[in-house]
Motif scaffolding. Sequence first.
Motif, PDB file in Angstrom:
ATOM      1  N   HIS A 163       1.259   1.653  -1.248  1.00  0.00           N
ATOM      2  CA  HIS A 163       0.084   1.365  -2.064  1.00  0.00           C
ATOM      3  C   HIS A 163      -1.154   2.052  -1.502  1.00  0.00           C
ATOM      4  O   HIS A 163      -2.105   2.312  -2.216  1.00  0.00           O
ATOM      5  N   ASP A 164      -1.169   2.271  -0.178  1.00  0.00           N
ATOM      6  CA  ASP A 164      -2.344   2.845   0.446  1.00  0.00           C
ATOM      7  C   ASP A 164      -2.453   4.317   0.051  1.00  0.00           C
ATOM      8  O   ASP A 164      -1.496   5.082   0.205  1.00  0.00           O
TER       9      ASP A 164
ATOM     10  N   LEU B 288       1.998 -22.485   5.858  1.00  0.00           N
ATOM     11  CA  LEU B 288       1.174 -21.403   6.406  1.00  0.00           C
ATOM     12  C   LEU B 288       1.033 -21.556   7.917  1.00  0.00           C
ATOM     13  O   LEU B 288       1.118 -20.581   8.665  1.00  0.00           O
TER      14      LEU B 288
ATOM     15  N   ALA C  71      -9.591 -11.616  -2.297  1.00  0.00           N
ATOM     16  CA  ALA C  71      -8.861 -12.209  -1.177  1.00  0.00           C
ATOM     17  C   ALA C  71      -7.398 -12.435  -1.508  1.00  0.00           C
ATOM     18  O   ALA C  71      -6.586 -12.632  -0.613  1.00  0.00           O
TER      19      ALA C  71
ATOM     20  N   HIS D 245     -12.427   0.589  -0.530  1.00  0.00           N
ATOM     21  CA  HIS D 245     -11.008   0.384  -0.253  1.00  0.00           C
ATOM     22  C   HIS D 245     -10.145   1.603  -0.544  1.00  0.00           C
ATOM     23  O   HIS D 245     -10.517   2.477  -1.327  1.00  0.00           O
ATOM     24  N   TRP D 246      -8.993   1.630   0.099  1.00  0.00           N
ATOM     25  CA  TRP D 246      -8.031   2.709  -0.073  1.00  0.00           C
ATOM     26  C   TRP D 246      -6.696   2.208  -0.586  1.00  0.00           C
ATOM     27  O   TRP D 246      -5.812   2.987  -0.885  1.00  0.00           O
ATOM     28  N   ASP D 247      -6.535   0.898  -0.645  1.00  0.00           N
ATOM     29  CA  ASP D 247      -5.303   0.331  -1.196  1.00  0.00           C
ATOM     30  C   ASP D 247      -5.454   0.262  -2.712  1.00  0.00           C
ATOM     31  O   ASP D 247      -6.429  -0.304  -3.223  1.00  0.00           O
TER      32      ASP D 247
ATOM     33  N   ARG E 162      -4.117  -1.448  -5.030  1.00  0.00           N
ATOM     34  CA  ARG E 162      -4.259  -2.783  -5.624  1.00  0.00           C
ATOM     35  C   ARG E 162      -5.634  -3.354  -5.355  1.00  0.00           C
ATOM     36  O   ARG E 162      -6.248  -3.994  -6.211  1.00  0.00           O
ATOM     37  N   ARG E 163      -6.149  -3.131  -4.143  1.00  0.00           N
ATOM     38  CA  ARG E 163      -7.478  -3.670  -3.814  1.00  0.00           C
ATOM     39  C   ARG E 163      -8.568  -2.979  -4.617  1.00  0.00           C
ATOM     40  O   ARG E 163      -9.529  -3.610  -5.062  1.00  0.00           O
TER      41      ARG E 163
ATOM     42  N   HIS F 150      -4.334  -8.711  -4.167  1.00  0.00           N
ATOM     43  CA  HIS F 150      -3.544  -7.590  -3.671  1.00  0.00           C
ATOM     44  C   HIS F 150      -2.209  -8.021  -3.077  1.00  0.00           C
ATOM     45  O   HIS F 150      -1.390  -7.171  -2.780  1.00  0.00           O
ATOM     46  N   THR F 151      -1.979  -9.331  -2.909  1.00  0.00           N
ATOM     47  CA  THR F 151      -0.687  -9.752  -2.364  1.00  0.00           C
ATOM     48  C   THR F 151       0.360  -9.929  -3.455  1.00  0.00           C
ATOM     49  O   THR F 151       1.516 -10.178  -3.157  1.00  0.00           O
TER      50      THR F 151
ATOM     51  N   ASP G 161      -1.434 -17.325   2.641  1.00  0.00           N
ATOM     52  CA  ASP G 161      -2.844 -17.242   2.999  1.00  0.00           C
ATOM     53  C   ASP G 161      -3.679 -16.981   1.754  1.00  0.00           C
ATOM     54  O   ASP G 161      -4.674 -17.674   1.477  1.00  0.00           O
ATOM     55  N   ALA G 162      -3.253 -15.973   0.959  1.00  0.00           N
ATOM     56  CA  ALA G 162      -3.975 -15.645  -0.269  1.00  0.00           C
ATOM     57  C   ALA G 162      -3.989 -16.839  -1.217  1.00  0.00           C
ATOM     58  O   ALA G 162      -5.009 -17.169  -1.822  1.00  0.00           O
ATOM     59  N   CYS G 163      -2.837 -17.503  -1.325  1.00  0.00           N
ATOM     60  CA  CYS G 163      -2.707 -18.637  -2.236  1.00  0.00           C
ATOM     61  C   CYS G 163      -3.658 -19.760  -1.846  1.00  0.00           C
ATOM     62  O   CYS G 163      -4.315 -20.371  -2.692  1.00  0.00           O
TER      63      CYS G 163
ATOM     64  N   ASP H  34       0.404  -1.163   3.644  1.00  0.00           N
ATOM     65  CA  ASP H  34       1.765  -0.678   3.430  1.00  0.00           C
ATOM     66  C   ASP H  34       1.814   0.298   2.266  1.00  0.00           C
ATOM     67  O   ASP H  34       0.952   0.333   1.432  1.00  0.00           O
TER      68      ASP H  34
ATOM     69  N   ALA I 199      -4.035 -13.389   7.511  1.00  0.00           N
ATOM     70  CA  ALA I 199      -2.767 -12.750   7.154  1.00  0.00           C
ATOM     71  C   ALA I 199      -2.913 -11.857   5.927  1.00  0.00           C
ATOM     72  O   ALA I 199      -2.331 -10.776   5.862  1.00  0.00           O
ATOM     73  N   ALA I 200      -3.700 -12.304   4.920  1.00  0.00           N
ATOM     74  CA  ALA I 200      -3.843 -11.512   3.700  1.00  0.00           C
ATOM     75  C   ALA I 200      -4.889 -10.424   3.863  1.00  0.00           C
ATOM     76  O   ALA I 200      -4.851  -9.419   3.167  1.00  0.00           O
ATOM     77  N   GLU I 201      -5.840 -10.640   4.766  1.00  0.00           N
ATOM     78  CA  GLU I 201      -6.913  -9.663   4.939  1.00  0.00           C
ATOM     79  C   GLU I 201      -7.077  -9.350   6.417  1.00  0.00           C
ATOM     80  O   GLU I 201      -7.930  -9.928   7.085  1.00  0.00           O
TER      81      GLU I 201
ATOM     82  N   ARG J 215       1.153 -13.684   4.295  1.00  0.00           N
ATOM     83  CA  ARG J 215      -0.006 -13.190   3.546  1.00  0.00           C
ATOM     84  C   ARG J 215      -0.066 -13.772   2.137  1.00  0.00           C
ATOM     85  O   ARG J 215      -1.136 -13.996   1.592  1.00  0.00           O
TER      86      ARG J 215
ATOM     87  N   PRO K 145     -11.101   0.927   5.806  1.00  0.00           N
ATOM     88  CA  PRO K 145     -10.312  -0.307   5.884  1.00  0.00           C
ATOM     89  C   PRO K 145      -8.999  -0.057   6.608  1.00  0.00           C
ATOM     90  O   PRO K 145      -8.570   1.092   6.743  1.00  0.00           O
TER      91      PRO K 145
END
Lengths: 127, 484
Positions: free
Chosen positions: B348-349, A98, B225, B287-289, B291-292, B228-229, B157-159, A127, A112-114, B154, A123
């Motif tokens: 997705h958004d 990372l 957190a 949220h607008w995504d 997945r989120r 969504h990745t 980071d999520a992981c 993508d 990076a994720a948020e 990302r 928000p």
Amino acid sequence: MILALVLTTGLAVAAGVYLTLAPDLFRRLLGLAVLGSAVNLAVLVAGRVGPTAPPILRAGAETLAAGAANPLPQALVLTAVVIGFVLTAFAFVLAVALRERVGTEDSDAIRAAEPPPVDPVKPPLED
Amino acid sequence: MGGLVLTPLLVPLATAILVLVAGDRAALRRVLSLGGALALLGCTLALLVEVEGAGRVAVALGDWPLPFAIELAADRLGASLALVTAILGVAVVLQQQSSADPAPESPGLHALIHGLLASVGAAFVTADLFNLYVWFELMLVTALGLLAHGGAARHLDACLKYLALQVLGTLLLLLAIALVYGATGQLNLAALAGAGGVPPVAVALLVIAFLIKAGAFPFFAWLPASYHTLPAPVLALFGGLLSKVGVYAVLRTLGDVYAGAPALFYEALGWVAVVTMVAGVLGAAYHWDLRRILAFHVVSQVGYMLLGIALASRAGVAATLFFTLHNILAKAALLLIAGVAFRATGHHDLRRTGGLYAGRPLLAVLFLVSALSLVGVPPLWGFWAKFSLVRELLLEGRYLWGATALAVSALTLYSMAKIWLEAFWKPHPGGRDVGAPVPGLVPAYVGVSALALAVLAVGLAPEALLRLSEAAASSLRISGGSAP
């Protein structure tokens, strides 16, 4: 013996919490590893500490001798140590990878994720 | 015939090994993976049938006498959840084999998926507290593999966030187990239920650890957190299953093993559940995504499940089980639909997608069925799930909890309406031809359709499953409940 183990556990928990609250990524992970060791000690203390005779049944006997150690907590801790080791190793590899990608070790700055929002109401566009 | 109890663990584990052995041969890997998922489905179905006859099927491993042996035991609660896990496994593997996730598939992916199924299935059928901890750890290890799988910043980071918060949960769990073991000298769940003298703080610690795993307020930060990745098929596996294992563990603790816990615990759990419901649905509304939004709804629905447990009654526990079975399938269906929608629209958004109703009417119908069931609209499964839960809340005099549950349902409807208007109703803002044929999507449609059909079928004939839930609850140690 128990008192020494309990004090060590408390000290390890304190050190672990202190490290976990640090902003630096690697200190945080180290803190989690120390906390894990503290919990492993707690499991050991929860069993019978003191008797040291090997817990082996004599031929024909149905129960252990009076001074036998309790093998179960050690088996439990062994399992927990193995899993903890795997997770710690994985976490550090992950953190190094990372850091290569985002260029910082400050865990508060890694978004990076948020990605932080730019608009006060909506928000960020994904993508 | 007790061997069937081992199948929720052994079948996916064997599949994972076979898939690894298959290595680079992609076609063979896919056949093995799907075959393993179908075999798991057959085995868990047989297990549920056997449990339905016998009440409880148990195996003590290593031929040791109880309570020293590690015991695997399936009752109606565990067996029904294992069956739903297998159904979800088939749907996920089907979508993984479709073209819904355009990223190249790495050789280890199917092995990780089956490893996750094995740990979840084993957690549902274990009758040993330390063994349950081990399955939580295996779940964590395989989940980390799946999270880091993408390899971009990302994903990592999520992981890492997922890892840090989950490790805290497992450490608390291990500490709680140490306290319980120190007080009773037992680890077998049945022996623990019989042994007295457990300090309430140990039970509280146990429940808090499971609440972290369930993603309840205020411990749910790891979930939005990281989820969504994930690529769509794996996201369905995570969102459908993982937090529910935590709910199951809370249910097993407060509804079965320590059913006599202080009333304060249930009261506190109820308020935690209420705040979880509200926090989750408000996060989703922001949220607008796609997945989120759906990830935050996972949090919200965990609140409903905990509410049933907080009633401390048989009927409440039955309602929780019925709700959980529904939620696993409906939530997974929505997340799988999100994957297909992404493939069709490219985004997705919600602000960037659209046109799915005109371009893909079948997907729109499947979404409507799953989404309205999640909201709780008759005649779908979700209506009966929410009806039985809210009915119990009102009968027990928990009017505020019941009113919150209904208000959160209205906000869930808001979220689903937002998705419907933005992704399905409005034209695609980029002018993309959403209906353009995408080769290789059929397996994904088969999986989603099966889940949606299940939601519809149980909605039209909920009797059998309601009876199963009640029978499952009455075989637990929870008693009481003033409801008729």
